[in-house]
Write a protein that holds these residues in place. Structure first.
Motif: not given
Length: 85
Positions: A69-75, A80-84, A39-45
């Motif tokens: 959360t894994m089923n809510d793309s906005a969340r 992921v933004a927080e993880a960065q 899921l994260i990879k498909s977001m382009g990170y």
């Protein structure tokens, strides 16, 4: 299976959660990671592995929250933004 979805409840996710809860922590993290990483990879990170590990380290104790959360793309984008940071 399609499962039943109502606001804030999804039987398919709940079945996944029940399966995870019955597993030891290391196996639970593996199963969560195997769904989370693509899921994260498909977001382009570019640092998908690092981000996945951070999220698992910080959220894997709250299996229900992470599963939804894994089923809510906005969340998921928020997490992921927080993880960065």
């Amino acid at each position: 299976t399609t499962g039943i979805r109502t606001r804030d409840y999804d039987t398919e996710i709940e079945d996944f959660i029940e399966m995870l809860i019955s597993k030891p922590e290391n196996e639970r993290k593996k199963k969560l990671g195997s769904k989370l990483f693509p899921l994260i990879k498909s977001m382009g990170y570019k640092e998908s592995t690092k981000l996945t590990v951070w999220i698992l380290d910080h959220m894997s104790q709250d299996v229900r929250s992470l599963a939804y959360t894994m089923n809510d793309s906005a969340r998921l984008h928020e997490i992921v933004a927080e993880a960065q940071t």
